[in-house]
Design a protein around this motif. Structure first.
Motif, PDB file in Angstrom:
ATOM      1  N   UNK A 146       1.772  -1.581  -3.085  1.00 48.14           N
ATOM      2  CA  UNK A 146       1.423  -0.263  -2.561  1.00 48.14           C
ATOM      3  C   UNK A 146       0.346   0.363  -3.427  1.00 48.14           C
ATOM      4  N   UNK A 147       0.569   0.264  -4.730  1.00 43.91           N
ATOM      5  CA  UNK A 147      -0.385   0.873  -5.638  1.00 43.91           C
ATOM      6  C   UNK A 147      -1.750   0.224  -5.497  1.00 43.91           C
ATOM      7  N   UNK A 148      -1.749  -1.102  -5.310  1.00 45.15           N
ATOM      8  CA  UNK A 148      -3.023  -1.803  -5.146  1.00 45.15           C
ATOM      9  C   UNK A 148      -3.752  -1.265  -3.921  1.00 45.15           C
ATOM     10  N   UNK A 149      -2.998  -1.145  -2.806  1.00 48.07           N
ATOM     11  CA  UNK A 149      -3.625  -0.629  -1.587  1.00 48.07           C
ATOM     12  C   UNK A 149      -4.187   0.753  -1.802  1.00 48.07           C
ATOM     13  N   UNK A 150      -3.390   1.609  -2.390  1.00 47.60           N
ATOM     14  CA  UNK A 150      -3.840   2.978  -2.627  1.00 47.60           C
ATOM     15  C   UNK A 150      -5.068   2.972  -3.529  1.00 47.60           C
ATOM     16  N   UNK A 151      -5.020   2.088  -4.530  1.00 47.43           N
ATOM     17  CA  UNK A 151      -6.121   2.062  -5.473  1.00 47.43           C
ATOM     18  C   UNK A 151      -7.410   1.581  -4.804  1.00 47.43           C
ATOM     19  N   UNK A 152      -7.268   0.583  -3.917  1.00 49.34           N
ATOM     20  CA  UNK A 152      -8.468   0.126  -3.211  1.00 49.34           C
ATOM     21  C   UNK A 152      -9.044   1.276  -2.394  1.00 49.34           C
TER      22      UNK A 152
END
Lengths: 376, 425, 789, 138, 193
Positions: free
Chosen positions: C249-255
């Motif tokens: 989730x964090x990766x998606x948000x970060x992207x």
């Protein structure tokens, strides 16, 4: 009868419908048949079919003495019988080069102008009725009734008024004639204002008349329109001013004229003309001299010298002219009437194309035609 | 189903009439006898009223036109409607040879029935003076009156005559168009009454001690104009414009069938006025009436019927008045008036009314709960002043702007005619 | 406080009024500007009241740390029925994994969003006011303000939305507005392409965001922030080396955040976005929209805090971005591009702060940065305005005396961005650096390394900002009498050349000073040497006329004015206000005493680097400040005192210089190198095909020819028969089939009904059989096997 | 006292016992007007509509037959709506009626577009008979 | 759901009217007659809706279907001036169509009667819920109670099914625009283009 021509583009297919308006129709002002070619409700073409009231007046005239002809003219434009009679009488007087007494002239002017009022009132009544204002119809008839009463007293008839003779008049004004006319003229402006309150600024009336049946000054002259339809298009042409007859030169009055040549302008022109007529009448009543009413030199047997004569007057509908060919006998060789209604009717097609059926009704009303005069 | 159609039981004095009480079951009394009595009475009154409306119209038009009007049959011409009726009944009933016989016969009946059915839900007075107060009252009336157009359109078509067909098509288009504006104009008022049931609307106005016209001046105006158009009255009497189409859809009708159309037209007028009174003018509610009589009592009901009748008659007089003083619209102008002015104005009215209602709730001037509105004194001031000061001028200006380029409603300034004073050729 | 829903709705109203009515009714500029400013102003006032009310409200014990959700304009936006989610509690049962997918449309405020709303509306308000002056007289004035207002609506929706999906709507909305506004000069090719570029690159980030939303929903079963914050407590912290659902989730948000906030791989759109009008650059591409990424990080900090891997990645990417962008900014010539790279660099700082767990510091830097960067952009706008749309700083110089107010206010911001105490930038930047230095999330060495990178960047920042100020305001006056073609250095980059080409495109004229009433005689003599004296001046006039007439084009002609005028007061007023805040905004986050912002945000963000303020921090701050001061002085020395040093340095440090001017070849890598690489690979394949593979068919052809003679005869007599037979069958069959295609509607309907009958018979044969068998015994009975229960 | 309203129910409420054969089942269905009767009515109207579509030549009448089919569906929906209203004590009871409204709306849209096509077609071919509309172009 | 007494009688009356008029409709020679008969069927159906307490739908049925759609039909019939059909009796189409629909009817009835045998329809009907009592006002009749059908439908329509509602509005809008575009004459197009 002209052929109905296809004015639409040939590549466009439309659902056309031929609608016969008349000869018995409430708003054709008589027995006029108008064949409308409709696209939906839009008039693409129209043709007038006339002649239902044809009596051959011009032909009859060739077989009558000059005196006997006069009453026929009361029956052409029966709404404005006095004007018609005047035109005929003046033509013959012109042919005979007769000078008629001043009192007769003034009386003639008063009577013709009263007749103009009566004719215009009838026009207003029917025009308003065609557009749906029923009340104006009855109000206008109220005033017309007063006028007709005066006529009845004067002529002994309400419709086919006949009192002019070649060389003057048959009889003088009755007692109290002047008072009655004066009385009427005093009351009249207020009544006019009443109509105008009802119509002049009425949005529906405006939307039904403004921009409807426009005819330009050039086109009007080309067709030969006369009278209010011509003046509505902005041409200041009035025979009373242009070629004054009788005593019009001595009287002061204005010629109203329109600017846009639409139905509303013609309406305003006629309303103003009524005011001007009243002005003429009041002046004439004031100036009315005493004296004989018949020219002393008036011949018993009318025999105009050989030649061709044309005389026209400003009838309520327009220029009413009579073209007379005389061979010196007691009967005319040829007598041709130039009826204003007939010629004004020619503008109907040009005015109506592109408008709706309802506008055709308004336009017939604004042309103020009388079938008796058209068909003769 | 029946209990839904007849919500109103008979008043107590009716059930206690000695003859009825002894011989008829109370349920039958409530559900059968009383409604039948009501219906019979109503039909009698309405039909008589319609007949006398024709007389009234003739008399009023005569007064307007400085005439006398019918005065020969009976005292002051009061029996004239009777004479007319007899004449129409005895006239020969013509059916054109090429007409579609069945449809020709059925069309006036449809028009008449559609007009009369709508009478069932109109609240003629308080308590028992209404036949039925159904959930969908207003919708019912709109639905049924939309059936009326069928009668006209079919009658025009079945006559197999060009004038009739043109009149029928015109009237169909006209009625369908104005029905939209009419329905939309009512919605603003519905936001205040929060019900479609007509009696409840009156009750709401009574509870709020106000007539909706004060909240909805624009809606009332649109409704009135659309109502006139909906009943094919001048200045919107295009379907039967005698100067153009002779008599429109009923050109070929004569005798009794013609009179059915005629009655339908007048009954429609009555209904339109009655709805206007119910929705906008407080129905039978008159401030102070409840001080004179005990609410719910027989006298109160009779008085309320009287109030309702007076209001309706006043509106009917307005109908006559308008008819005899205005010229007739042209067909396209009529449509333009509907689609470019009435319907947008009605929509604007809805939007603005809703906005002000929500705003009022936000400002805590109005409380809306249990399908009811509670309005504080300031709320009345707010709603009425916004209606008059904001809604009406704003809509006017907006429509003026939108229709700036409209062809027919932007007339050139009317100038006094120029005069020629010098010419003397 | 319930009126917070009006904060975004008011600008929407302004957008509707300006967007729908302005053009049709020919609103005057005053009206358009008035409407736009009034709506934003009201929104600002509402934000202030909401802030005041909320701070009182949240202090009540029962409301502790809860967001306030507006009751008005609150409805179920998407009601999706039941859905299965993976789980939000440990034992997964059908009951707790079945949730209602009901997404509310509701506006909420809490400590974070009210802060954002405050500075967004405030900076927005000032920029709106500035834009009235800046956009004066351009066509599309109404359109511009409509877009700006729409942007405000979208940004506030992003900030005030109560759930991720609303934020996403705002996210996409600001992207749209950014696109519209970058491409505001739509007849201008560069602007159009830049807008497309920005839009497309943002889409890459959005994909990540969408995936994150899906991830959040399938994990927690809700998108409401409040709920997620509550439910996330059930999940463990994923240590370095593990990559669980939180990390995904964090990766998606970060992207997503990377795309919007222009971080390292995806930063290339932001410099190009400067093709838009300057107020847009200030508002969208410096102060508000690009900080949406930081907002997302701070908003979802509880998720990030559960994934140390992602924290590390964020920190690394952030510091890298900061460094790279800063080095690029050194050599840029376009004043707005410098600021753009500076923005990227500062955003990198914010990410670095978030990455090391100091979310508060990140948000703090967002706020201070918003003020000073907006001020710098507006100042730049003012300069550009005065210089008649000249953007190249190497052609400016000495503007100090012409633009006193702009200069003074920009000096404040310059000091702020350089990190000179006690201006705003110092506090926030040094807090980030201090937190980085002492981070406990990762190995201390990592923290030190990241700090060093940040430290270097801080110095470089001071250097390039000083360069900007020096070349613009302090250095020798260069713009007078210079022609455009010989302006600039020899190694002027491609950009500048392109600009000049365009300028010369117009009418093949030389641009020169029009009025000779200057003191710089040298410049005048230069001018007189220039050819086509009269024609030149004529053309300038003409092109000005044209520009005014068309006006959609930004007037690309920079007729170098002799006497730059200070901007009107409507433009300088925002400058002054912003400069004031750039100076004082830092005091909300003092590290000693009462750290207001940390206290304020503590209910929303619980930073876990609760590192006490100590002497180390003071030393670090002093070191950083000294380093920045040194670099600043160096720049001043190079560009003002001894301008020749710059060229010397450029030659001496050629590789670095090249690297910087070419933006670390990153654009080239994407645009040119990658493409040429693919082309080369294709060529390679082609060669291999021609020489290697073709030998095989040539050989086999011989064999084939032999076989074909054999098979030809067989074919002619054997196979043709089959083919002919097929044809014959087809023809015969078509006679049958053709009859079906009659073209008659009824026949087709008939076929449908036949199908219907067949379906009924097929489905309900038993029923039919049972009912009719007594009348028609001929109906065969089928014994259906009962379906297993 | 005579209660008119009780006579008919008594007549109609003659229950048949144990519906086993077709005849009994039919009888039971006739005397208990329940949802089944509505469904049979709807089925009959549907079939009549289909017959109209199949056999008529006039496009407009075919359109009207389609309206009849939709109307049959509406009866179904309304009947089930009422049925569920009673079965589920008011939960989701109005969905059937709401669906009916949508069907009416869509039918109106369909009629509008269809009739638009008919008019456009009539303008070109002067006919509305389906068996003369057998080409995709004209 | 059981209708007894007068309601049952009304049901059969309306049902018979609906079916008879539907049959007449598909066999009428004149399109206008067809339309009229369809109107009768639809009005009878509206009566059936009233019978099952779907007042609002009944109103909408008459308002939109009869007052709107069917008027449009009649309008178009008049516009295209459809001649009476010369029904070629016993054409192939008629034969096949009749036979097929006969089978279809048999099938549908079979299904319905078959399912009736199961317990699908024999669930005991609970008593209908009490209709809410309206406000206590002496100006309303004492037994005044009003169905809440419209209110309930309104509430559901604008909450649960607001999305379909909007889609339906869009469909209508598209249909209107499409119809105008389709029916516009070429000349009108020329004028407006």
């Amino acid at each position: 009868m002209t052929e109905i021509t296809d004015i639409t583009h040939p590549e466009i297919d439309t659902n056309e419908m031929i609608l016969n308006m008349g000869p018995q129709h409430p708003s054709t002002h008589g027995v006029l048949r108008v064949a409308l070619k409709l696209d939906g409700e839009v008039v693409t073409d129209l043709d007038c079919d006339i002649g239902y009231l044809h009596r051959g007046v011009e032909k009859i005239c060739e077989h009558r003495n000059y005196q006997m002809i006069a009453p026929y003219f009361d029956r052409t434009d029966y709404i404005a019988a006095v004007s018609n009679g005047l035109c005929y009488v003046e033509t013959i007087e012109k042919a005979l080069a007769l000078e008629i007494p001043l009192r007769a002239q003034y009386l003639r002017v008063i009577l013709t102008e009263l007749n103009r009022l009566s004719s215009h009132l009838l026009w207003l009544a029917t025009h308003a009725l065609d557009i749906g204002a029923v009340t104006v119809f009855l109000w206008a008839f109220r005033e017309r009734e007063e006028l007709l009463k005066i006529f009845e007293n004067f002529f002994g008839a309400r419709l086919t008024c006949h009192a002019f003779r070649i060389g003057g008049m048959t009889y003088d004004a009755y007692d109290g004639f002047q008072a009655e006319v004066k009385d009427f003229c005093d009351r009249f402006p207020k009544r006019l204002e009443e109509y105008e309150t009802l119509l002049n600024t009425n949005r529906i009336w405006l939307s039904r008349t403004v921009g409807i049946g426009i005819i330009s000054a050039d086109a009007a002259i080309d067709i030969g329109l006369t009278g209010p339809p011509l003046r509505g298009s902005g041409v200041e042409w009035d025979i009373r001013k242009a070629h004054p007859y009788e005593c019009y030169a001595d009287l002061e009055f204005d010629i109203p004229y329109g600017e846009n040549g639409d139905t509303y302008d013609r309406y305003l022109v006629r309303m103003e003309e009524m005011r001007q007529s009243r002005r003429i009448i009041l002046q004439a009543l004031e100036k009315l001299p005493d004296g004989p009413i018949m020219a002393p030199k008036a011949p018993k047997v009318v025999k105009p010298s050989i030649g061709e004569y044309y005389h026209s007057i400003e009838s309520p509908k327009g220029e009413l002219g009579i073209y007379l060919v005389s061979d010196g006998s007691t009967q005319p060789t040829r007598l041709r009437i130039r009826p204003p209604s007939f010629i004004n009717l020619q503008a109907l097609r040009q005015m109506s194309i592109g408008h709706l059926v309802a506008d055709v009704v308004a336009i017939i009303g604004t042309l103020d035609i009388v079938l008796g005069e058209i068909d003769r | 189903m029946l209990e839904y159609l007849f919500f109103f039981t008979a008043p107590t004095w009716f059930s206690s009439l000695p003859i009825l009480k002894d011989y008829i079951d109370p349920m039958v009394l409530d559900y059968l006898v009383w409604p039948l009595v009501q219906i019979g009475l109503l039909l009698f009154v309405v039909l008589t009223l319609v007949a006398y409306l024709t007389l009234a119209e003739r008399k009023i038009s005569a007064w307007i036109q400085v005439r006398i009007g019918p005065n020969r049959v009976g005292p002051e011409g009061l029996l004239q409607p009777l004479a007319d009726g007899i004449k129409l009944l005895l006239k020969e009933d013509l059916i054109p040879l090429k007409a579609d016989r069945e449809v020709f016969i059925i069309a006036p009946i449809i028009a008449m029935v559609a007009a009369l059915v709508a009478l069932a839900v109109i609240p003629w007075g308080a308590a028992w003076a209404t036949i039925s107060n159904i959930d969908i009252g207003l919708l019912f009336i709109l639905a049924v009156s939309s059936l009326g157009v069928l009668g006209i359109i079919l009658g025009g078509w079945a006559s197999n005559s060009k004038y009739s067909l043109l009149g029928a098509l015109r009237s169909a288009a006209q009625m369908v168009s104005y029905e939209v504006a009419m329905g939309l104009a009512l919605i603003g008022a519905l936001m205040f009454t929060k019900t479609l049931a007509l009696q409840d609307m009156v009750i709401t106005q009574e509870r709020l001690h106000i007539w909706n016209i004060l909240f909805q001046p624009l809606g009332f105006l649109i409704y009135l104009i659309s109502g006139i158009a909906e009943t094919n009255r001048a200045p919107f009497d295009l379907p039967e414009a005698e100067s153009e189409l002779v008599a429109g859809y009923h050109t070929e009708y004569s005798g009794f069938r013609f009179s059915l159309f005629f009655i339908a037209e007048y009954a429609n007028m009555l209904i339109v006025s009655a709805i206007a009174v119910t929705v906008f003018l407080g129905g039978w509610y008159l401030p102070g009436l409840s001080y004179l009589f005990t609410p719910g009592s027989t006298f109160f009901v009779l008085a309320s019927i009287g109030v309702f009748g007076l209001k309706t008659l006043a509106l009917l007089y307005l109908f006559f008045w308008i008819r005899w003083s205005l010229p007739r619209y042209r067909y396209d102008q009529l449509m333009e008036l509907s689609w470019k002015w009435m319907i947008p104005a009605a929509l604007a009215n809805i939007m603005l009314t809703a906005t002000f209602l929500v705003l009022g709730q936000e400002l805590a001037l109005i409380v809306s709960q249990n399908n009811m509105l509670e309005i504080s004194t300031l709320g009345y001031v707010f709603l009425i002043s916004t209606a008059f000061i904001v809604t009406v001028p704003l809509t006017w200006i907006m429509l003026g702007q939108i229709n700036k380029n409209s062809r027919d409603f932007n007339l050139r300034e009317v100038q006094p005619l120029p005069m020629n004073r010098t010419i003397n050729k | 406080m319930d009126l917070i829903w009006l904060i975004p709705i008011l600008p929407l109203l302004g957008f509707l009024i300006n967007g729908l009515l302005a053009r049709r009714f020919n609103f005057s500029e005053k009206l358009v500007g008035g409407v736009a400013v009034a709506t934003v102003f009201l929104a600002f006032v509402l934000s202030v009241t909401a802030f005041v009310n909320y701070s009182a409200w949240s202090k009540q014990p029962e409301n502790q740390a809860k967001p306030y959700i507006s009751k008005t304009l609150n409805y179920t936006w998407i009601s999706g029925g039941k859905a299965f989610i993976s789980s939000n509690t440990t034992p997964i049962t059908p009951e707790n994994s079945l949730v209602d997918l009901n997404i509310q449309w509701a506006y909420q405020i809490d400590h974070l969003s009210v802060l954002y709303a405050l500075f967004v509306t405030f900076v927005g308000l000032l920029i709106h006011i500035f834009a009235i002056g800046y956009m004066h007289g351009q066509t599309g004035f109404g359109r511009f303000f409509a877009y700006l207002n729409l942007f405000m609506f979208m940004m506030l929706t992003l900030v005030l939305g109560s759930n991720l999906l609303m934020t996403f709507v705002g996210w996409e909305g600001v992207g749209l507005c950014s696109y519209l506004l970058i491409g505001f000069y739509m007849t201008h090719k560069e602007a159009a392409e830049a807008s497309k570029k920005a839009f497309i690159i943002n889409r890459i980030g959005d994909l990540g965001f969408i995936l994150a939303i899906i991830g959040v929903f399938s994990t927690f079963g809700t998108l409401e922030y409040q709920e997620i914050a509550r439910l996330v407590q059930n999940y463990p912290v994923e240590a370095l080396g593990t990559f669980g659902i939180m990390s995904f989730i964090a990766l998606g948000l970060f992207i997503g955040a990377t795309g919007k906030s222009a971080q390292f791989p995806l930063y290339i759109w932001l410099p190009d976005a400067m093709a838009g009008p300057t107020p847009v650059s200030a508002l969208i591409h410096a102060a508000t929209m690009v900080t949406a990424g930081v907002y997302l990080l701070a908003r979802m900090n509880f998720v990030f805090q559960r994934s140390l891997v992602m924290m590390l990645i964020i920190a690394i990417i952030g510091s890298l971005t900061a460094f790279v962008a800063a080095t690029i900014a050194i050599t840029q010539k376009d004043i707005k591009k410098i600021l753009a790279y500076s923005t990227i660099s500062q955003l990198g700082f914010m990410f670095l702060g978030c990455g090391v767990g100091a979310f508060v510091a990140g948000v703090f830097h967002v706020i201070t940065h918003a003020f000073f960067k907006a001020q710098l952009f507006l100042g730049a706008g003012s300069v550009i305005h005065a210089m008649n749309n000249e953007q190249d700083i190497t052609r400016m110089g000495g503007l100090k005396k012409y633009l006193p107010i702009t200069h003074k206010t920009m000096v404040v911001s310059w000091l702020a961005i350089c990190g000179i105490a006690p201006l705003a930038g110092f506090w926030s930047k040094d807090e980030i650096l201090a937190k980085t230095f002492s981070t406990t999330l990762f190995h201390p060495a990592i923290g030190k390394m990241l700090w060093f990178l940040g430290f270097l960047t801080a110095g470089i920042t001071a250097f390039y900002m000083t360069r900007l100020m020096a070349l613009t305001f302090w250095s020798e006056q260069k713009f007078l009498g210079q022609t455009a073609s010989d302006g600039g250095e020899e190694e002027s980059n491609q950009e500048a050349n392109k600009n000049i080409d365009q300028k010369n495109d117009g009418g093949s004229f030389k641009i020169r000073a029009v009025t000779p009433s200057t003191t710089n005689t040298e410049a005048i003599s230069n001018t007189t040497e220039a050819t086509t004296n009269d024609i030149g001046s004529f053309n300038i006039e003409e092109s000005k006329d044209k520009a005014e007439r068309i006006n959609l084009n930004p007037p690309i002609v920079s007729a170098l004015v002799a006497d730059p005028k200070e901007s009107p007061s409507i433009m300088t007023l925002p400058l002054i206000v912003l400069a004031f805040f750039a100076a004082v905004a830092g005091f909300i986050g003092l590290p000693v005493g009462y750290n207001w912002i940390e206290t304020w945000l503590s209910p929303v963000i619980n930073s876990f680097t609760l590192h006490a303020f100590g002497t180390v921090d003071i030393i670090l701050a002093l070191v950083t400040m000294a380093w920045s001061g040194t670099m600043a002085y160096a720049a001043y020395h190079i560009y003002v005192k001894n301008p020749h040093i710059a060229e010397d340095l450029a030659i001496k440090l050629k590789p670095f210089y090249q690297l910087s001017t070419n933006k670390w070849y990153w654009d080239d890598l994407l645009d040119v190198k990658l493409a040429s690489l693919i082309n080369k690979f294709n060529d390679l394949l082609g060669e291999a095909d021609k020489h290697g593979v073709d030998a095989i068919p040539n050989g086999s052809a011989l064999i084939t020819r032999g076989v074909s003679i054999l098979s030809g005869s067989m074919d002619r007599y054997g196979l043709d028969l089959l083919v002919n037979l097929t044809g014959w069958f087809t023809r015969a069959g078509s006679v049958l089939v053709r009859t079906f295609q009659t073209g008659f509607l009824n026949n087709y309907a008939l076929v449908m009904v036949v199908g219907l009958v067949l379906i009924i018979i097929g489905l309900e044969y038993q029923a039919i059989q049972e009912l009719y068998s007594q009348y028609f015994p001929a109906i065969p009975k089928i014994i259906a096997t009962p379906a297993p229960k | 006292m005579i209660n008119l309203f009780n006579i008919i129910p008594i007549l109609l409420q003659a229950q048949t016992v144990s519906p086993s054969g077709v005849k009994e089942r039919l009888l039971e269905g006739i005397f208990n007007v329940n949802i089944n009767n509505f469904l049979v009515l709807s089925g009959l109207l549907f079939v009549i509509g289909v017959a109209g579509v199949l056999t008529r030549r006039n496009v407009i009448v075919i359109f009207m037959s389609i309206e009849l089919i939709l109307n049959a569906v509406n009866i179904n929906l309304v009947a089930f709506s009422r049925y569920w209203f009673l079965q589920s004590e008011g939960k989701n009871a109005y969905m059937g009626e709401i669906f009916t409204i949508f069907v009416i709306v869509v039918a109106a849209a369909e009629a509008v577009v269809g009739l638009g096509i008919v008019i456009a077609f009539y303008r070109n071919k002067e006919t509305v008979a389906v068996d003369e509309i057998d080409l995709m172009k004209w | 759901m059981k209708l007894v007494g007068l309601e049952a009688v009304l049901f059969y009356l309306l049902a018979v009217v609906a079916i008879l008029f539907a049959i007449f409709m598909i066999t009428a020679r004149s399109a206008v007659h067809s339309a009229l008969l369809l109107i009768s069927t639809l009005v009878a159906t509206a009566g059936l809706y009233l019978l099952v307490h779907a007042e609002f739908v009944a109103g909408v049925q008459i308002l939109i279907y009869v007052g709107g759609v069917l008027v449009l039909f009649i309008f178009v019939i008049m516009l295209v001036n459809a001649k009476e059909e010369d029904n070629k009796m016993f054409t192939r189409q008629l034969l096949i169509g009749g036979a097929l629909t006969f089978f279809l009817g048999l099938g549908i009835i079979a299904i319905l009667l078959q399912t009736q045998k199961g317990n699908f329809f024999t669930l005991a009907s609970p008593a209908p819920p009490k209709i809410e009592q309206a406000q206590n006002n002496p100006n309303l009749s004492p037994s005044h109670n009003i169905s809440q059908n419209t209110i309930k439908i309104g509430q559901e329509l604008y909450t649960k099914t607001v999305l379909p509602f909007e889609i339906a509005s869009l469909v209508l809008l598209v249909a209107i625009i499409g119809a105008v575009r389709l029916a516009r004459e070429r000349k009108q197009e020329k004028i407006y283009d």
